[in-house]
Write an enzyme that holds these catalytic residues in place. Structure first.
Site, PDB file in Angstrom:
ATOM      1  N   GLU A 178       0.848  -1.194   0.000  1.00 52.44           N
ATOM      2  CA  GLU A 178       0.000   0.000   0.000  1.00 52.44           C
ATOM      3  C   GLU A 178       0.883   1.244   0.000  1.00 52.44           C
ATOM      4  OE1 GLU A 178      -4.015   1.651   2.212  1.00 52.44           O
ATOM      5  OE2 GLU A 178      -2.439   0.807   3.451  1.00 52.44           O
ATOM      6  N   ASN A 184      -2.608  -6.299   5.394  1.00 46.48           N
ATOM      7  CA  ASN A 184      -2.676  -7.337   4.366  1.00 46.48           C
ATOM      8  C   ASN A 184      -3.632  -8.453   4.793  1.00 46.48           C
ATOM      9  OD1 ASN A 184      -0.203  -6.045   3.206  1.00 46.48           O
ATOM     10  ND2 ASN A 184       0.737  -6.986   4.994  1.00 46.48           N
ATOM     11  N   HIS A 193      -9.749  -3.734   9.524  1.00 44.04           N
ATOM     12  CA  HIS A 193      -9.546  -3.633   8.073  1.00 44.04           C
ATOM     13  C   HIS A 193      -9.836  -4.950   7.354  1.00 44.04           C
ATOM     14  CE1 HIS A 193      -8.042   0.354   7.390  1.00 44.04           C
ATOM     15  NE2 HIS A 193      -7.010   0.236   8.194  1.00 44.04           N
ATOM     16  N   GLY A 216       3.123   1.920  11.030  1.00 48.59           N
ATOM     17  CA  GLY A 216       2.904   1.228  12.294  1.00 48.59           C
ATOM     18  C   GLY A 216       2.521  -0.216  12.044  1.00 48.59           C
ATOM     19  N   GLU A 249      -5.977  -2.875  12.753  1.00 53.78           N
ATOM     20  CA  GLU A 249      -5.652  -3.655  11.550  1.00 53.78           C
ATOM     21  C   GLU A 249      -6.662  -4.774  11.313  1.00 53.78           C
ATOM     22  OE1 GLU A 249      -2.890  -0.933  11.168  1.00 53.78           O
ATOM     23  OE2 GLU A 249      -3.468  -2.403   9.642  1.00 53.78           O
TER      24      GLU A 249
END
Length: 730
Positions: A174, A315, A351, A311, A348
């Site tokens: 990204e 994925n 996401h 940080g 995360e």
């Protein structure tokens, strides 16, 4: 990537900056977002004559020469006859390219031209004849570099348990760096299936988004290597593909819903992953229930990378982290370290649904990913660790970061028009992360939890494995709640800045308080802009007798409103932004501020609300809208304050005022301020009575408060009366 709470104004990027660590935004001023119909105008995209559906990527990394051999076979759909195929590629040496149609007996055609555009980061393959419409396979062989730029497919150095320097390889794609690893359509809406194969030294561990499908040994030159093929991924964007090759230990556990979770650590440090592992297993189950769609992959790996720019990176199925954001020693870790790891992990993992399962169609809706994950990090971590009181900390941390940046004329809207994908690096900042999270929190308060969740679940089920824009989310919430969500939210996401709600008049009449309110664009400089802006502002107003009322919507420049009050007018107060649920500043009349000060001393104002009152008063004073002496008198009402969240705001104000007075105020004024600050912090140190050393009975917030007050007392009031007695001399 992780949120800016870590960057303290995105992690940032990751994310506080949790606010953005690798990507700092230049934050150019942007105009109002175009209407949805015009949003795609001007975007620089690859042609859609040929589009991908499935990638087979085979990579052979050489950790001694820092290169890799690659072969990528891409199943494509040829939508119109063409003799050219253009894909993204960067720092790849293309050796050959062929195309073969799917029809029986089709011959393989070699590209007669391979033209690389270094500026646009593309390569165009030209064929002698037109490619037939329909399905086909584009095969490309190439060589790439394991760079040291922490982007694409790159190398990291680390020390093993014996002190030897070792090299590992990992990916960070990204936003625009999948093209450094394999030729591809490197755009978020070009979702495809990925089947990866890695050929590595047998002594190394290699893993990717999906579990292993097969393992065999093969020869590469004279070397005996291990060839690992991974299962097909779901349809996903290129920036979510991940690869890691190196030496690792791991700890593992299963969620209650049956997902295997592993935390990979450097050799010898597996125990340092147990806290993150516990957080992750709980968070996955929370998100399963919250989003109404089970985590769709068979496993989740989290890996600590020794050299990592952000940080963390979300994925799909293989989340990568900076070591300090994943690994902690529970015997020695501070409360801040535990909190930091918990919110980065929950950010995360949010996401995995919001960003991975459902992805923004283009980078101008990046906030859909990062703003929502920044809200979710607090939601999930608060359920797992309620003692952290993250929603109370939100006011002086995430919200404060958002308002600080968004009060500048160099800010930008949450939804920023992006033509060239490279421009997305400018918006990995506290606007996308912190203001995005604050606006989502406001929507949650307006809709109520059940409608908020029902809309999200419908949104996830309808758009899973595909791409969306902001209006799709507004529509889902409107359908679930029956409220005009787009009308409410557009003013917050499509224009920069936020409003100052100024109380022009407040009169008590019998059992009601009559308020005259006015909204205007708040600028930190104090400038009163000639540009007229209005927001649809949900106002949560509280008095001593009116709590948890439905919000009053202020859609015009001025508003007159009545709220119920108690019989004792002398003890009454009116708080405009109950719970600090709306990202605004509030300017009260002098009388209202005095009554609020009394309510603070009486314990009638919550810690997060006290923090907001302090931050608002300070911002107004800096902007020239509140006299500094009035601010100081208001701060005096916090003498004896012993809540960490309130002190999070007070500390920022005291340190800011010290810098202000030190920068040019008369010496007597500076001395008087330092005496005032010393008295304020010393009194709280005495009232909190925490002592110098951690105690068995300490709560989580006690440890945070002790550290903060020790810092402030040493700054403002260091002296014999505070320092503890030393050990007796022998």
């Amino acid at each position: 990537s992780s949120c800016p709470r870590g960057l303290k104004p995105p992690s940032y990027r990751s994310e506080t900056a949790a606010v953005a660590s690798a990507h700092r935004a230049r934050c150019p001023r942007r105009s109002l977002m175009a209407a949805p119909a015009d949003k795609a105008a001007g975007r620089v995209l690859l042609p859609d004559a040929v589009v991908p559906s499935r990638y087979e990527v085979r990579l052979v990394p050489d950790l001694e020469r820092f290169v890799f051999d690659g072969e990528t076979k891409i199943e494509v759909d040829v939508n119109e006859a063409t003799n050219e195929v253009k894909v993204h590629a960067k720092e790849l040496q293309i050796a050959s390219a062929t195309f073969q149609g799917a029809e029986a007996g089709a011959e393989e055609a070699s590209a007669v031209g391979i033209n690389q555009d270094l500026k646009m980061m593309t390569v165009t393959f030209t064929f002698a004849e037109m490619l037939p419409v329909g399905k086909g396979v584009l095969s490309i062989k190439y060589v790439g570099m394991l760079n040291d730029q922490m982007a694409g497919f790159y190398r990291s150095q680390y020390k093993d348990i014996h002190g030897n320097t070792k090299v590992m390889a990992s990916t960070q794609f990204e936003s625009l760096d999948a093209r450094r690893c394999f030729p591809c359509w490197d755009e978020p809406s070009r979702k495809a299936i990925f089947a990866l194969t890695l050929v590595v030294d047998p002594s190394l561990t290699a893993f990717s988004n999906m579990p292993e499908r097969s393992v065999k040994f093969t020869k590469v030159g004279s070397k005996r290597m291990r060839e690992i093929s991974f299962m097909d991924s779901p349809r996903m964007s290129t920036y979510l593909v991940a690869i890691v090759v190196g030496e690792f230990d791991f700890v593992q556990a299963k969620t209650e819903h049956g997902v295997l979770v592993r935390v990979y650590t450097p050799p010898g440090r597996a125990a340092a992953g147990t806290f993150a592992l516990s957080t992750a297993t709980k968070a996955l189950d929370i998100y399963d229930d919250f989003f109404g769609v089970p985590y769709p992959l068979p496993k989740l790996d989290m890996v600590a990378i020794p050299e990592f720019a952000a940080g963390a990176m979300e994925n799909w199925g293989l989340v990568s982290y900076r070591e300090v954001d994943l690994l902690i020693d529970l015997k020695t870790a501070s409360g801040q370290q535990k909190q930091r790891v918990s919110i980065v992990v929950t950010h995360e993992l949010a996401h995995q649904w919001f960003g991975n399962l459902v992805t923004m169609a283009w980078w101008d809706d990046l906030w859909l990913n990062e703003g929502f994950a920044s809200w979710c990090e607090n939601y999930a971590a608060d359920l797992i660790y309620p003692e952290y009181r993250l929603w109370d900390q939100f006011t002086s941390d995430t919200l404060a970061a958002a308002l600080r940046l968004d009060s500048l004329k160099t800010s930008h809207p949450i939804q920023v028009p992006i033509n060239h994908a490279e421009e997305v690096e400018e918006v990995f900042d506290a606007i996308s992360y912190c203001k995005g999270a604050s606006v989502i929190r406001m929507a949650h308060a307006v809709l109520g939890h059940e409608h908020f969740r029902a809309g999200l679940q419908a949104y996830m089920k309808k758009h899973q494995y595909s791409n969306t824009e902001t209006f799709h989310l507004w529509g889902a919430w409107s359908d679930a709640s029956g409220k005009p969500v787009k009308d409410i939210m557009a003013s917050w996401t499509e224009q920069m800045g936020f409003p100052l709600i100024e109380v022009k008049a407040c009169a008590f009449s019998g059992s009601v308080a009559k308020l005259t309110l006015e909204q205007s664009w708040f600028l930190a400089s104090g400038e009163r802009s000639s540009e007229e802006k209005h927001w649809t502002v949900p106002l949560f107003i509280r008095t001593s007798v009116a709590e948890k009322r439905a919000p009053i919507m202020m859609a015009s420049k001025t508003l007159e409103v009545e709220v119920p009050i108690g019989a004792d007018a002398a003890a009454e107060f009116v708080l405009i932004n109950e719970g600090v649920l709306t990202p605004v500043r509030v300017a009260y009349t002098d009388d209202m501020l005095e009554s609020l000060s009394k309510a603070v001393r009486a314990g009638s104002i919550l810690a997060s609300e006290r923090a907001a009152l302090v931050m608002d008063a300070y911002a107004l004073a800096k902007a020239g809208r509140l006299r500094v002496d009035r601010l100081v008198r208001f701060l005096a009402g916090f003498r004896g304050e012993k809540d960490y969240c309130a002190w999070g705001a007070l500390s920022q104000v005291l340190l800011g005022l010290q810098k202000l007075f030190l920068g040019g105020a008369p010496e007597e004024m500076y001395t008087n301020f330092m005496s005032f600050a010393a008295d304020l912090v010393l009194r709280s140190w005495e009232v909190a009575s925490l002592g110098w050393e951690a105690r068995a009975e300490d709560g989580f917030m006690d440890g945070l408060l002790r550290g903060l007050l020790m810092t402030l007392v040493s700054r403002f009031a260091a002296g014999p009366e505070w320092l503890p007695p030393g050990p007796p001399r022998p």
